[in-house]
Design a protein around this motif. Structure first.
Motif, PDB file in Angstrom:
ATOM      1  N   TYR A  41     -14.226   6.898  -2.302  1.00  0.00           N
ATOM      2  CA  TYR A  41     -12.878   7.220  -1.663  1.00  0.00           C
ATOM      3  C   TYR A  41     -13.537   7.773  -0.325  1.00  0.00           C
ATOM      4  CZ  TYR A  41     -10.895   8.137  -6.538  1.00  0.00           C
ATOM      5  OH  TYR A  41     -10.633   7.836  -7.835  1.00  0.00           O
ATOM      6  N   THR A 252      -1.961  -1.255  -3.509  1.00  0.00           N
ATOM      7  CA  THR A 252      -3.414  -1.353  -4.299  1.00  0.00           C
ATOM      8  C   THR A 252      -3.192  -2.999  -4.415  1.00  0.00           C
ATOM      9  OG1 THR A 252      -3.218   0.598  -5.182  1.00  0.00           O
ATOM     10  CG2 THR A 252      -4.670  -0.794  -6.361  1.00  0.00           C
ATOM     11  N   GLN A 260     -11.199  -3.637  -6.766  1.00  0.00           N
ATOM     12  CA  GLN A 260      -9.845  -3.249  -6.317  1.00  0.00           C
ATOM     13  C   GLN A 260     -10.122  -2.540  -5.008  1.00  0.00           C
ATOM     14  OE1 GLN A 260      -7.687   0.475  -7.537  1.00  0.00           O
ATOM     15  NE2 GLN A 260      -6.412  -1.086  -8.821  1.00  0.00           N
ATOM     16  N   ILE A 261      -9.156  -2.644  -4.012  1.00  0.00           N
ATOM     17  CA  ILE A 261      -9.214  -1.952  -2.746  1.00  0.00           C
ATOM     18  C   ILE A 261      -7.715  -1.163  -2.713  1.00  0.00           C
ATOM     19  CG2 ILE A 261     -10.822  -3.051  -1.609  1.00  0.00           C
ATOM     20  CD1 ILE A 261      -8.475  -4.489  -0.125  1.00  0.00           C
ATOM     21  N   GLN A 262      -7.667  -0.025  -2.104  1.00  0.00           N
ATOM     22  CA  GLN A 262      -6.556   0.901  -2.047  1.00  0.00           C
ATOM     23  C   GLN A 262      -6.241   1.376  -0.709  1.00  0.00           C
ATOM     24  OE1 GLN A 262      -5.525   4.749  -4.180  1.00  0.00           O
ATOM     25  NE2 GLN A 262      -4.677   3.187  -5.857  1.00  0.00           N
ATOM     26  N   LEU A 283      -8.511   5.832   1.751  1.00  0.00           N
ATOM     27  CA  LEU A 283      -9.002   4.551   1.303  1.00  0.00           C
ATOM     28  C   LEU A 283      -9.863   4.662   0.045  1.00  0.00           C
ATOM     29  CD1 LEU A 283     -10.253   3.293   4.828  1.00  0.00           C
ATOM     30  CD2 LEU A 283      -8.126   2.845   3.662  1.00  0.00           C
ATOM     31  N   ARG A 284      -9.647   3.580  -0.970  1.00  0.00           N
ATOM     32  CA  ARG A 284     -10.531   3.690  -1.981  1.00  0.00           C
ATOM     33  C   ARG A 284     -11.067   2.269  -2.530  1.00  0.00           C
ATOM     34  NH1 ARG A 284      -7.689   5.243  -7.542  1.00  0.00           N
ATOM     35  NH2 ARG A 284      -7.364   2.561  -7.661  1.00  0.00           N
ATOM     36  N   VAL A 285     -12.184   2.035  -2.769  1.00  0.00           N
ATOM     37  CA  VAL A 285     -12.776   1.008  -3.574  1.00  0.00           C
ATOM     38  C   VAL A 285     -13.116   1.080  -4.731  1.00  0.00           C
ATOM     39  CG1 VAL A 285     -14.529  -0.958  -3.272  1.00  0.00           C
ATOM     40  CG2 VAL A 285     -13.488   0.120  -1.220  1.00  0.00           C
ATOM     41  N   LYS A 287     -14.735  -0.786  -8.442  1.00  0.00           N
ATOM     42  CA  LYS A 287     -15.561  -1.657  -8.941  1.00  0.00           C
ATOM     43  C   LYS A 287     -15.695  -1.262 -10.666  1.00  0.00           C
ATOM     44  CE  LYS A 287     -18.147  -5.441  -9.551  1.00  0.00           C
ATOM     45  NZ  LYS A 287     -17.470  -6.873  -9.197  1.00  0.00           N
TER      46      LYS A 287
END
Length: 289
Positions: A41, A252, A260-262, A283-285, A287
Motif C-alpha cells: 500500500y 480496482t 490486482q491494482i487499486q 494505491l495498492r498492489v 499478488k
C-alpha cells in the motif's frame, strides 16, 4: 486554548489517533483456501485545516504524510464455508509539518506492526453473502521519541475488534459494511515531561457500494465515520474526542487472475478535532500465489 498549545497537544499524539482502521471495498471477500497474498500500500495525504470543537482554528496548518504498508496473508480453509486468514502488516513512512504547525517538524521510520487473523463465513444466502470478524493487535515497537512532535509509533498497545458484512445483491452489485471498536493501553512516556497519556475507546463505521463493471474491474463509492478517542494527559481531560466523516472512491482492476491494482481518492467531509484531510490518494498492489 491557544493555537500553539492546540498544535502541541494534537501533534504529539501518535499518528494512529487520527488514522481509522480502514478497509478497502471487497477486502473481506475470502481468499481461496491455501492461497498466500502479498500486498503493498502507498498513501499520500495533505492537510491544511486544523479544527477545535468543530471550529477551524487555522487554514495554514500543513501536514503531509507518505505512508507505505507491507502485508502478508495466508488463507486456511477451516471448512467449506469458513476461511481463516492470519496476516501481518508493517507500516512505515514520512510526515512533514509546515505553516502554522511547522514547529512539529518532520519524522520518518516504521509504525507499529499489526497482527490479525480474520474469520470469514460464506453464508447460504442467494448470492453468498459474507460475515467476518477480525481482531487486530498493534505491537508497540515502531518509531517513537517522546521529544518529537510527530511519531509513527504509539508507544502503547492497541487492540481492535472489527466486524464486517458483505451483502451481494447480484453478481454485479454488493454492499460492504464494517464496524470496529479500538482500545489502547496508557503511554507512560508522553512528551518531554514523560506524562501519562490515556485514550478512551474509539469507534468507526464504514460502508461502500461496489459495482463490478466487468469481471476484472470494480468501482466503489463509500465513506465512514470515526468517533471517540478522547484523551487525558496526567489525568487532565484534553477535550479532544474525534468526530470525523470521510468519503472514498475506489477503482480496482485485475491485470490477471493473480495480480490486482487499486487506486482510491478521498477526503474528510467534516472534522470536530484535529487536522482535516483535504486530499488523499491510496494505491495498492495485490499478488496472490
Amino acid at each position: 486554548m491557544k493555537l500553539s498549545r492546540l498544535v502541541l497537544v494534537l501533534g504529539m499524539l501518535p499518528f494512529a489517533k487520527s488514522q481509522a482502521l480502514e478497509v478497502s471495498p471487497g477486502d473481506f471477500e475470502p481468499l481461496p483456501a491455501g492461497a498466500d497474498a502479498v500486498l503493498f500500500y502507498y498513501q499520500h495525504a495533505d492537510r491544511s485545516d486544523l479544527y477545535r470543537n468543530g471550529h477551524r482554528t487555522s487554514d495554514n496548518a500543513k501536514l503531509s504524510s507518505d505512508v507505505g504498508i507491507l502485508r502478508y496473508i495466508h488463507a486456511i480453509g477451516v471448512s467449506e464455508n469458513l476461511s481463516w486468514e492470519p496476516q501481518i502488516l508493517l507500516p512505515f513512512g514520512y510526515m512533514n509539518a509546515s505553516g502554522d504547525v511547522g514547529a512539529l517538524g518532520h519524522t520518518h521510520g516504521v509504525g507499529d506492526p499489526i497482527i490479525t487473523a480474520p474469520l470469514k463465513w460464506t453464508l447460504p444466502t442467494a448470492n453468498k453473502d459474507v460475515f467476518a470478524i477480525a481482531p487486530y493487535l498493534y505491537i508497540p515497537v515502531g518509531s517513537y521519541n517522546k521529544n518529537d512532535g510527530l511519531n509513527l509509533g504509539e508507544n502503547r498497545w492497541r487492540a481492535t475488534l472489527q466486524a464486517a458484512y458483505i451483502h451481494h445483491f447480484s453478481a454485479q452489485w454488493a454492499l460492504d459494511t464494517v464496524a470496529d471498536v479500538s482500545w489502547v493501553s496508557a503511554n507512560n512516556d508522553f512528551g518531554a515531561t514523560r506524562a501519562k497519556l490515556e485514550e478512551n475507546t474509539r469507534y468507526e463505521y464504514q460502508a461502500a457500494v461496489r459495482y463490478n463493471w466487468t469481471p476484472s474491474t470494480t468501482f466503489a463509492l463509500g465513506g465512514g465515520y470515526v468517533s471517540g478517542a478522547a484523551t487525558t494527559v496526567d489525568g487532565v481531560d484534553q477535550h479532544d474526542g474525534v468526530s470525523t466523516s470521510y468519503a472514498r472512491f475506489t477503482v480496482t482492476h485485475f491485470i490477471d487472475p493473480t495480480l490486482q491494482i487499486q487506486a482510491q481518492l478521498g477526503k474528510d467531509i467534516e472534522v470536530e478535532q484535529g487536522f482535516k484531510e483535504g486530499a488523499r490518494l491510496n494505491l495498492r498492489v495485490l499478488k496472490v500465489f
